[in-house]
Design a protein around this motif. Structure first.
Motif, short mmCIF file in Angstrom:
data_model
loop_
_atom_site.label_atom_id
_atom_site.label_comp_id
_atom_site.label_asym_id
_atom_site.label_seq_id
_atom_site.Cartn_x
_atom_site.Cartn_y
_atom_site.Cartn_z
N UNK A 60 0.85 -1.23 -0.12
CA UNK A 60 0.15 0.00 0.06
C UNK A 60 0.97 1.37 0.05
N UNK A 61 1.82 1.12 0.85
CA UNK A 61 2.76 2.32 0.96
C UNK A 61 3.51 2.65 -0.38
N UNK A 66 4.76 8.55 -5.21
CA UNK A 66 5.02 9.25 -6.57
C UNK A 66 5.74 8.34 -7.48
N UNK A 67 5.56 7.81 -8.69
CA UNK A 67 6.21 7.23 -9.71
C UNK A 67 7.80 7.57 -9.71
N UNK A 68 8.23 8.79 -9.83
CA UNK A 68 9.35 9.36 -9.83
C UNK A 68 10.06 8.88 -8.60
#
Length: 84
Positions: A60-61, A66-68
């Motif tokens: 979940x974390x 954020x993808x970056x």
């Protein structure tokens, strides 16, 4: 293939009294072995549930980050990290 192991456990005092109260005509179990097997099964289920909850929290974390912020890792790096 399943194997059977015989174990001897010594209990005294309050622990012995507690087990005795849970076994027999007035207890929930017919014999001590049945009681111990049930306790072990429950403890195993608790340990598995805790492991699942930790994994779920970690995923979940990770998925909420954020993808970056993601970092490429090899399988060996992941395994090494999780052994620590």
């Amino acid at each position: 293939m399943s194997r059977t192991t015989t174990m001897t456990v010594r209990l005294g005092g309050a622990l012995s009294d507690f087990v005795s109260a849970n076994v027999g005509d007035d207890g929930s179990y017919e014999n001590v072995s049945e009681y111990i097997r049930d306790l072990i099964r429950r403890d195993k289920e608790r340990a598995e549930q805790e492991a699942f909850s930790r994994l779920k929290a970690e995923l979940t974390h990770a998925f909420s980050a954020p993808e970056d912020s993601y970092q490429s890792l090899t399988a060996a790096e992941v395994i090494a990290r999780n052994r620590a």
